[in-house]
Design a protein around this motif. Structure first.
Motif, mmCIF file in Angstrom:
data_model
loop_
_atom_site.group_PDB
_atom_site.id
_atom_site.type_symbol
_atom_site.label_atom_id
_atom_site.label_comp_id
_atom_site.label_asym_id
_atom_site.label_seq_id
_atom_site.Cartn_x
_atom_site.Cartn_y
_atom_site.Cartn_z
ATOM 1 N N SER A 179 1.092 -1.277 0.509
ATOM 2 C CA SER A 179 -0.084 0.255 -0.114
ATOM 3 C C SER A 179 0.471 1.097 -0.266
ATOM 4 C CB SER A 179 -0.799 -0.498 1.449
ATOM 5 O OG SER A 179 0.321 0.134 2.346
ATOM 6 N N VAL A 180 2.109 1.404 0.533
ATOM 7 C CA VAL A 180 2.795 2.509 0.718
ATOM 8 C C VAL A 180 3.831 2.847 -1.034
ATOM 9 C CG1 VAL A 180 3.985 3.235 1.968
ATOM 10 C CG2 VAL A 180 2.310 2.270 3.060
ATOM 11 N N ASP A 181 4.212 3.928 -1.079
ATOM 12 C CA ASP A 181 4.984 3.984 -1.960
ATOM 13 C C ASP A 181 6.620 4.089 -1.432
ATOM 14 O OD1 ASP A 181 3.441 4.311 -4.785
ATOM 15 O OD2 ASP A 181 2.165 6.306 -2.947
ATOM 16 N N LEU A 182 6.725 5.325 -0.248
ATOM 17 C CA LEU A 182 7.665 5.026 0.532
ATOM 18 C C LEU A 182 7.907 4.962 1.793
ATOM 19 C CD1 LEU A 182 10.632 7.144 -0.018
ATOM 20 C CD2 LEU A 182 9.432 8.768 0.443
ATOM 21 N N VAL A 183 8.358 4.536 2.009
ATOM 22 C CA VAL A 183 8.738 4.263 3.857
ATOM 23 C C VAL A 183 9.940 5.418 3.859
ATOM 24 C CG1 VAL A 183 9.252 3.354 5.878
ATOM 25 C CG2 VAL A 183 7.445 2.451 3.909
ATOM 26 N N LEU A 184 9.880 6.464 5.285
ATOM 27 C CA LEU A 184 10.997 6.829 5.313
ATOM 28 C C LEU A 184 11.237 6.836 6.640
ATOM 29 C CD1 LEU A 184 12.422 9.468 5.231
ATOM 30 C CD2 LEU A 184 10.548 11.340 6.223
ATOM 31 N N ILE A 185 12.010 6.479 7.175
ATOM 32 C CA ILE A 185 12.852 6.417 8.546
ATOM 33 C C ILE A 185 14.020 6.988 8.915
ATOM 34 C CG2 ILE A 185 13.225 4.841 10.254
ATOM 35 C CD1 ILE A 185 12.637 2.406 8.078
ATOM 36 N N VAL A 186 14.044 8.713 10.015
ATOM 37 C CA VAL A 186 14.877 8.831 10.070
ATOM 38 C C VAL A 186 15.946 9.031 11.308
ATOM 39 C CG1 VAL A 186 15.586 11.756 10.234
ATOM 40 C CG2 VAL A 186 13.944 10.391 8.362
ATOM 41 N N ASP A 187 17.024 8.244 11.817
ATOM 42 C CA ASP A 187 17.362 7.911 12.707
ATOM 43 C C ASP A 187 17.060 7.556 13.781
ATOM 44 O OD1 ASP A 187 19.464 9.605 11.339
ATOM 45 O OD2 ASP A 187 18.629 11.583 12.265
ATOM 46 N N ALA A 188 16.379 6.382 13.208
ATOM 47 C CA ALA A 188 15.381 5.446 13.680
ATOM 48 C C ALA A 188 15.878 4.004 13.962
ATOM 49 C CB ALA A 188 13.850 5.648 14.075
ATOM 50 N N TYR A 189 16.514 3.625 12.826
ATOM 51 C CA TYR A 189 16.504 2.347 12.651
ATOM 52 C C TYR A 189 16.941 1.378 13.407
ATOM 53 C CZ TYR A 189 17.722 -2.265 9.870
ATOM 54 O OH TYR A 189 17.385 -3.201 10.003
ATOM 55 N N HIS A 190 18.295 2.378 13.771
ATOM 56 C CA HIS A 190 19.301 1.984 13.947
ATOM 57 C C HIS A 190 19.415 1.322 16.217
ATOM 58 C CE1 HIS A 190 19.988 5.377 15.934
ATOM 59 N NE2 HIS A 190 20.454 5.416 17.015
ATOM 60 N N GLU A 191 17.597 1.665 17.026
ATOM 61 C CA GLU A 191 16.711 1.426 17.169
ATOM 62 C C GLU A 191 15.837 0.819 17.439
ATOM 63 O OE1 GLU A 191 16.327 5.344 19.567
ATOM 64 O OE2 GLU A 191 17.958 5.700 19.588
ATOM 65 N N THR A 210 7.997 -0.532 -7.585
ATOM 66 C CA THR A 210 7.882 0.435 -7.284
ATOM 67 C C THR A 210 8.410 1.090 -5.736
ATOM 68 O OG1 THR A 210 5.433 1.032 -6.820
ATOM 69 C CG2 THR A 210 6.543 1.369 -9.504
ATOM 70 N N GLY A 211 8.129 0.288 -5.151
ATOM 71 C CA GLY A 211 7.738 0.556 -3.381
ATOM 72 C C GLY A 211 8.886 1.119 -2.721
ATOM 73 N N ARG A 212 9.992 2.116 -2.365
ATOM 74 C CA ARG A 212 10.633 2.466 -2.168
ATOM 75 C C ARG A 212 10.928 3.158 -0.421
ATOM 76 N NH1 ARG A 212 12.552 7.429 -4.031
ATOM 77 N NH2 ARG A 212 10.202 8.039 -3.503
ATOM 78 N N LEU A 213 12.301 2.113 0.389
ATOM 79 C CA LEU A 213 12.578 2.820 1.482
ATOM 80 C C LEU A 213 13.756 3.897 1.429
ATOM 81 C CD1 LEU A 213 12.872 2.178 4.881
ATOM 82 C CD2 LEU A 213 14.416 0.489 3.852
ATOM 83 N N ALA A 214 13.395 5.000 2.103
ATOM 84 C CA ALA A 214 14.956 5.755 2.839
ATOM 85 C C ALA A 214 15.101 5.812 4.116
ATOM 86 C CB ALA A 214 13.714 6.851 2.522
ATOM 87 N N LEU A 215 16.172 5.089 4.114
ATOM 88 C CA LEU A 215 16.408 5.088 4.803
ATOM 89 C C LEU A 215 17.795 6.001 6.046
ATOM 90 C CD1 LEU A 215 16.937 2.647 7.951
ATOM 91 C CD2 LEU A 215 18.654 2.273 6.547
ATOM 92 N N VAL A 216 17.660 6.556 6.632
ATOM 93 C CA VAL A 216 18.501 8.059 7.026
ATOM 94 C C VAL A 216 19.244 8.447 8.434
ATOM 95 C CG1 VAL A 216 18.486 10.292 7.671
ATOM 96 C CG2 VAL A 216 17.015 9.432 5.881
ATOM 97 N N GLU A 217 20.406 7.763 8.400
ATOM 98 C CA GLU A 217 21.352 7.530 9.820
ATOM 99 C C GLU A 217 22.480 8.468 9.853
ATOM 100 O OE1 GLU A 217 21.042 5.637 12.281
ATOM 101 O OE2 GLU A 217 18.990 4.202 11.652
ATOM 102 N N TYR A 218 23.236 8.648 10.982
ATOM 103 C CA TYR A 218 24.412 9.863 10.743
ATOM 104 C C TYR A 218 25.232 8.769 10.379
ATOM 105 C CZ TYR A 218 22.312 13.484 12.953
ATOM 106 O OH TYR A 218 21.723 14.996 13.865
ATOM 107 N N ARG A 219 26.914 9.849 9.664
ATOM 108 C CA ARG A 219 27.091 8.618 8.733
ATOM 109 C C ARG A 219 28.915 7.829 9.731
ATOM 110 N NH1 ARG A 219 27.551 13.350 6.010
ATOM 111 N NH2 ARG A 219 26.555 12.778 4.201
ATOM 112 N N ALA A 220 28.738 6.152 10.199
ATOM 113 C CA ALA A 220 29.435 5.248 10.991
ATOM 114 C C ALA A 220 30.425 6.167 10.295
ATOM 115 C CB ALA A 220 28.930 4.268 10.988
#
Length: 267
Positions: A179-191, A210-220
């Protein structure tokens, strides 16, 4: 949500008062909320229903005191933040520190898209995303009832009609399949307490092909990013964990001041 509380957590990770990335200063670092230690949230974690497949998990003493005693594919899972730090999500300097306007532009959303903001917290990103999808919908997912209340309050104040708060769990964002075109996770996945289960649930929610995941995390990879190591993630680790749940890597966007933007898609 407990998932993340996308933005303030990073603050708590801060180990200095300034960073070189993007020549931005984190002047309020010394006033960041503290990490949640085992308490009420720990009890909630222990009660989470974990699916049978536990591949990739290992239980061992924490190598880092800011993490829990669970490891996933070699990565120690970090402590989460509580709703008490919600004000950090709405701090005045966040847009500049994180380059949030640039992040939203890089997502390349269509007006009709359905977007899931997982770890939405108070809705900092959710309500900005809503402007980008005026004919679509934003599903603001969090696992803390207190954050759901804050989201509802902000929705009424802002008079936004295309944001829908969704109460998830530590193993599922409670989103309909395909059902979702884009999932956005900002600085959360690592927890995430259960990254494998959550990753699979996210994959199921994305539209096939077509569905995309945008994963945002600080650069290790960047020691100059003033965040504790456990609250960072490398591109290599992120790609390994997303591949384990069947998500295909698309690209890494490195235009943000301190964070990776990694894009994946459902095959």
């Amino acid at each position: 949500m407990r998932y993340r509380f996308s933005s303030w957590q990073r603050a708590l990770n801060t180990v200095g008062t300034s960073g070189s990335a993007g020549l931005l200063l984190l002047t309020s670092c010394t006033q960041l909320p503290a990490e949640t230690r085992p308490s009420a949230f720990a009890a909630q974690r222990m009660q989470a229903v974990v699916q049978a497949d536990t591949s990739g998990y290992e239980t061992a003493p924490p190598r880092d005191p800011n993490g829990i005693g669970t490891y996933y594919l070699g990565r120690q899972i970090a402590h989460v933040m509580g709703h008490e730090g919600a004000s950090w999500l709405e701090r005045s300097g966040r847009r500049q520190e994180e380059g949030t306007d640039l992040l939203l532009k890089e997502l390349k959303l269509k007006p009709t898209d359905v977007v899931a903001d997982i770890g939405a917290g108070t809705g900092f990103f959710s309500f900005q995303l809503a402007k980008k999808v005026p004919k679509g919908e934003v599903l603001a997912v969090d696992i803390q009832p207190e954050m759901m209340t804050a989201l509802q309050d902000n929705k009424r104040k802002l008079k936004v009609t295309n944001v829908r708060p969704v109460l998830g769990t530590t193993t599922s964002p409670a989103l309909p399949a395909d059902s979702v075109d884009l999932v956005l996770i900002v600085d959360a996945y690592h927890e995430f307490d259960h990254p494998r289960e959550m990753g699979r649930a996210i994959r199921r929610a994305l539209k096939p092909g077509t569905g995309r995941l945008a994963l945002v995390e600080y650069r290790a990879e960047d020691p100059n990013v003033p965040i504790k190591r456990i609250h960072k993630m490398s591109v290599e680790q992120a790609r390994k964990e997303m591949a384990a749940v069947g998500l295909e890597f698309v690209e890494t966007v490195e235009t943000l001041p301190q964070q990776h933007l990694l894009l994946f898609r459902r095959k």
